[in-house]
Design an enzyme around this catalytic site. Structure first.
Site, PDB file in Angstrom:
ATOM      1  N   LYS A   1       2.457  -0.466  -1.275  1.00 47.21           N
ATOM      2  CA  LYS A   1       1.239  -1.284  -1.433  1.00 47.21           C
ATOM      3  C   LYS A   1       0.845  -1.299  -2.911  1.00 47.21           C
ATOM      4  CE  LYS A   1       0.119  -0.192   3.282  1.00 47.21           C
ATOM      5  NZ  LYS A   1      -0.860  -0.196   4.343  1.00 47.21           N
TER       6      LYS A   1
ATOM      7  N   GLY B   1      -3.058   2.753   8.160  1.00 48.83           N
ATOM      8  CA  GLY B   1      -3.916   3.515   7.255  1.00 48.83           C
ATOM      9  C   GLY B   1      -5.090   4.194   7.939  1.00 48.83           C
TER      10      GLY B   1
ATOM     11  N   HIS C   1       2.622  -9.221   6.134  1.00 43.31           N
ATOM     12  CA  HIS C   1       1.884  -7.965   6.328  1.00 43.31           C
ATOM     13  C   HIS C   1       0.436  -8.282   6.699  1.00 43.31           C
ATOM     14  CE1 HIS C   1       0.007  -4.104   5.590  1.00 43.31           C
ATOM     15  NE2 HIS C   1       1.199  -3.569   5.706  1.00 43.31           N
TER      16      HIS C   1
ATOM     17  N   ASN D   1       6.560   1.279   1.894  1.00 45.12           N
ATOM     18  CA  ASN D   1       5.684   0.216   1.395  1.00 45.12           C
ATOM     19  C   ASN D   1       4.607   0.895   0.547  1.00 45.12           C
ATOM     20  OD1 ASN D   1       3.923  -1.871   0.927  1.00 45.12           O
ATOM     21  ND2 ASN D   1       3.248  -2.067   3.062  1.00 45.12           N
TER      22      ASN D   1
ATOM     23  N   GLU E   1       3.469  -3.752  13.483  1.00 47.28           N
ATOM     24  CA  GLU E   1       2.440  -2.909  12.886  1.00 47.28           C
ATOM     25  C   GLU E   1       1.080  -3.273  13.477  1.00 47.28           C
ATOM     26  OE1 GLU E   1       3.732  -1.350   8.744  1.00 47.28           O
ATOM     27  OE2 GLU E   1       2.770  -3.274   8.475  1.00 47.28           O
TER      28      GLU E   1
ATOM     29  N   SER F   1       0.509   4.316  10.186  1.00 50.68           N
ATOM     30  CA  SER F   1       0.250   5.756  10.144  1.00 50.68           C
ATOM     31  C   SER F   1       1.456   6.613  10.560  1.00 50.68           C
ATOM     32  CB  SER F   1      -0.982   6.120  10.981  1.00 50.68           C
ATOM     33  OG  SER F   1      -2.131   5.495  10.442  1.00 50.68           O
TER      34      SER F   1
ATOM     35  N   GLU G   1      -2.247  -7.040   5.816  1.00 48.65           N
ATOM     36  CA  GLU G   1      -3.176  -7.084   4.677  1.00 48.65           C
ATOM     37  C   GLU G   1      -3.110  -8.450   3.998  1.00 48.65           C
ATOM     38  OE1 GLU G   1      -1.811  -3.441   2.846  1.00 48.65           O
ATOM     39  OE2 GLU G   1      -2.670  -2.346   4.532  1.00 48.65           O
TER      40      GLU G   1
HETATM   41  P1  PGA Z   1       0.376   3.228   6.722  1.00 48.16           P
HETATM   42  O1  PGA Z   1       0.783   1.732   6.308  1.00 48.16           O
HETATM   43  O2  PGA Z   1       1.660   3.967   6.973  1.00 48.16           O
HETATM   44  O3  PGA Z   1      -0.373   3.758   5.543  1.00 48.16           O
HETATM   45  O4  PGA Z   1      -0.463   3.113   7.945  1.00 48.16           O
HETATM   46  C1  PGA Z   1       1.859   1.070   6.912  1.00 48.16           C
HETATM   47  C2  PGA Z   1       1.937  -0.352   6.422  1.00 48.16           C
HETATM   48  O5  PGA Z   1       0.885  -0.985   6.257  1.00 48.16           O
HETATM   49  O6  PGA Z   1       3.030  -0.886   6.186  1.00 48.16           O
END
Ligand code: PGA
Length: 253
Positions: free
Chosen positions: A11, A174, A98, A9, A168, A214, A100
């Site tokens: 982003k 992140g 997601h 992903n 998640e 992460s 976000e």
């Molecule tokens: P990350 O993001 O690996 O940077 O924590 C994962 C995600 O949001 O899909």
């Protein structure tokens, strides 16, 4: 699930220049694993780069993924992209729900359900993301929240079709903080139970459950060794081919 699934992903990151180096490096890395249980892999770049990524991945087994979709087929929705449009670009999978999108763009369970249905109609496999916030976990509500998110997104769906669910935890995205393999496995088992209630045990067993938050080369091995973890949804560590390939190595059969 016998085969693991690893999804990048990106982003709102990347460029055509990154795609030009990333796609061949990924394909070479996967080719080097040939015949040795390479997992299923998908890459989800930002929408403006779907076409370029599709071109660079042509002829490879790596699948093209989108990060978002609008539920309506067409119309006055400035800035949005429909499931039909993604299908025309040969998009195979699409992230929905997601955290976000839920947190920064106010997407609720009903809107996420509508997106899922739109994808279902054009046979693009949704990667449904669910997960609790830190406050919800600390209040002991994580199981109820995730149960509600899965249930609400799939309401009314009689057969799952091609579907992947990603757990998640918001506090792990992140942040460099991952759920422990045991915590993640426990939540995946809960999600599997919700899926079994809705679709029956056999169909539920075929739905891939990814862990995200992460994930990196250092922790992927332990996470992917858990019986209920069928793969990984990778954000930050998916922007560098070496780091992403190292995670893919841990997902080999
Ligand atoms: P990350 O993001 O690996 O940077 O924590 C994962 C995600 O949001 O899909």
């Amino acid at each position: 699930m016998s085969e693991k699934f690893v999804v990048a992903n990106w982003k709102m990151n990347g460029s055509e220049a990154l795609i030009a180096t990333f796609a061949p490096a990924l394909q070479q890395g996967l080719a080097a694993m040939n015949g040795r249980g390479a997992p299923r892999v998908a890459v989800c770049p930002p929408a403006p780069f779907l076409h370029a990524m599709a071109g660079r991945l042509k002829g490879s087994a790596v699948q093209l993924g989108a990060q978002n979709v609008h539920p309506e087929p067409e119309g006055a929705f400035t800035g949005e992209v429909s499931a039909h449009m993604l299908a025309e670009l040969n998009v195979a999978v699409c992230i929905v729900g997601h955290s976000e999108r839920r947190q920064l763009f106010g997407e609720d369970d009903e809107f996420i359900r509508a997106k899922l249905m739109a994808l279902h109609q054009v046979a693009i496999e949704p990667i449904l993301c669910v997960g609790e916030t830190l406050a919800e976990r600390e209040a002991g509500e994580h199981e109820a929240v995730v149960w509600r998110q899965v249930h609400a997104a799939l309401r009314g769906l009689e057969v799952p079709g091609d579907l992947t669910v990603a757990y998640e935890p918001v506090w792990a995205i992140g942040t460099g903080r991952t759920a422990t393999p045991a915590q993640a496995n426990e939540m995946h088992a809960l999600i599997r139970r919700v899926l079994s209630e809705q679709f029956g045990d056999d169909a539920a067993a075929r739905i891939g459950l990814l862990y995200g938050g992460s994930v990196n080369a250092g922790n992927a091995g332990d996470l992917l060794a858990q019986p209920q973890i069928d793969g990984a949804l990778v954000g930050g560590a998916s922007l560098k081919p070496d780091a992403f390939l190292a995670i893919i190595h841990h997902a080999k059969r």
